[in-house]
Design an enzyme around this catalytic site. Structure first.
Site, PDB file in Angstrom:
ATOM      1  N   HIS A  41      -6.989  28.823 -26.069  1.00 54.27           N
ATOM      2  CA  HIS A  41      -8.159  28.102 -26.573  1.00 54.27           C
ATOM      3  C   HIS A  41      -8.344  28.388 -28.064  1.00 54.27           C
ATOM      4  CE1 HIS A  41     -12.431  26.737 -26.725  1.00 54.27           C
ATOM      5  NE2 HIS A  41     -12.553  27.761 -27.552  1.00 54.27           N
ATOM      6  N   GLU A  42      -8.247  29.657 -28.453  1.00 52.54           N
ATOM      7  CA  GLU A  42      -8.406  30.015 -29.867  1.00 52.54           C
ATOM      8  C   GLU A  42      -7.244  29.481 -30.701  1.00 52.54           C
ATOM      9  OE1 GLU A  42     -11.137  31.082 -30.911  1.00 52.54           O
ATOM     10  OE2 GLU A  42     -11.990  31.558 -28.963  1.00 52.54           O
ATOM     11  N   HIS A  75      -7.900  25.825 -31.634  1.00 53.11           N
ATOM     12  CA  HIS A  75      -8.754  25.583 -32.801  1.00 53.11           C
ATOM     13  C   HIS A  75      -7.924  25.572 -34.082  1.00 53.11           C
ATOM     14  CE1 HIS A  75     -12.692  25.456 -31.010  1.00 53.11           C
ATOM     15  NE2 HIS A  75     -12.589  26.654 -30.454  1.00 53.11           N
ATOM     16  N   GLU A  79     -15.173  21.994 -29.092  1.00 55.25           N
ATOM     17  CA  GLU A  79     -14.980  23.083 -28.134  1.00 55.25           C
ATOM     18  C   GLU A  79     -14.337  22.572 -26.842  1.00 55.25           C
ATOM     19  OE1 GLU A  79     -15.277  26.319 -28.364  1.00 55.25           O
ATOM     20  OE2 GLU A  79     -15.890  26.164 -30.451  1.00 55.25           O
TER      21      GLU A  79
END
Length: 341
Positions: A206-207, A210, A271
């Site tokens: 997930h990070e 980004h 997100e």
């Protein structure tokens, strides 16, 4: 390959835009914005006084007559300005990697360097005695998972072209974060909270998402639009609303409407996108993506009493994040099967 933060140098991976280098750097805009905002208030307030002064009645009439006689010129001027703004906007539209969502972007990672360095320095100074060494079991485990994600997705240019670095910090914080240049920070509180490697892989992915999707540059570009609109609105509000208290109140309402109806929903979209792309990266690395939604269900149990309403948050609610991943699960499980075999 991922490396420990303490043994690497910083390298920035640029995102390509049609003319990103012409944009005012964000660090400079942080100075220009409040000055412009204050100037719009002062000019608007002065214009209001001028318009309401009986002594300027003849001048106001002359201005009105001027606009009436030159209305075609002003119409074409405003139309041309609007067309120019639209052209600038459309020339800076691009598709995000992987999800192919259309977005407006005028910055790249290099533009965010000063802000990123400040934030990263703050984290490292705040936890300067808590950075775990390369041979610590937490760091070894996190690097193993991160390298598996990297190796499985190296065919993506957005993954390959970034020099990834990972730092594990001893802290009870259940969180992780990433920077546009590829630095990923993982807190041991998160590593203790997850039930297995599959959940930790999803959060790291997930990070990474980004960074891959360049959400930092996109958010800064999006904010620039609303900053300019906010400055223009200040000028209009302070010139049209009769009293200072009314101007302050009206401007505050306008700012809240912008925040709750545009800025926060937009950040929640980013997100959600990072969740979906993180799930895809995890599936390609053969992690069990069925565990991803369970992580958010447990986060909901942990923070249910303190979690703010979704419409006030930059993130979707934990329950909605779990549901979105469950809805996307059938599609991503096909990737799981393909890459597992």
């Amino acid at each position: 390959m991922f490396r420990s933060f303490i043994s690497t140098k910083i390298k920035f991976a640029a995102i390509h835009t049609s003319s990103g280098q012409k944009a005012i750097p964000p660090i400079i805009w942080l100075i220009i914005k409040p000055v412009s905002k204050l100037s719009s208030i002062i000019i608007g307030r002065g214009l209001r006084k001028w318009l309401r002064s009986p002594a300027n009645l003849h001048r106001k009439q002359a201005v009105i007559e001027h606009f009436k006689t030159k209305k075609k010129h002003y119409f074409f001027g405003i139309t041309g300005f609007g067309a120019g703004c639209y052209g600038y906007y459309t020339s800076h539209l691009q598709l995000t990697p992987i999800t192919h969502r259309k977005r407006f972007i005028i910055f790249n990672s290099a533009h965010l360097k000063e802000i990123e360095e400040f934030e990263k320095k703050y984290i490292l100074e705040s936890f300067k005695d808590k950075v775990l060494p390369v041979d610590h079991k937490y760091t070894i485990n996190a690097l193993r998972i991160a390298n598996k994600l990297f190796s499985a997705n190296i065919h993506l240019p957005e993954v390959k072209d970034i020099k990834w670095k990972l730092t594990v910090i001893q802290s009870d914080i259940v969180n992780a974060c990433a920077f546009p240049n590829g630095d990923v920070f993982v807190f041991t509180g998160l590593m203790d909270f997850v039930k297995n490697d599959d959940e930790l892989a999803f959060i790291i992915a997930h990070e990474m998402s980004h960074t891959i999707l360049q959400h930092g540059a996109e958010q800064m570009s999006h904010s620039r639009i609303f900053d300019i609109i906010s400055i223009a609105l200040s000028l209009i509000i302070w010139s049209m609303v009769p009293y200072d208290t009314g101007s302050i109140f009206t401007e505050k309402i306008a700012e809240n409407m912008q925040e709750y109806f545009f800025s926060l929903p937009y950040e929640r979209v980013l997100e959600k996108e990072a969740d979906i792309v993180g799930m895809i990266l995890s599936a390609k690395a053969c992690f069990d993506v069925r565990n991803n939604s369970q992580f958010w269900h447990r986060m909901n149990d942990l923070n249910e009493e303190n979690e703010m309403p979704e419409f006030l948050s930059t993130h979707p609610s934990n329950i909605n994040r779990a549901r979105d991943l469950e809805d996307f699960l059938p599609q991503v499980q096909q990737l799981n099967y393909i890459y597992s075999n």
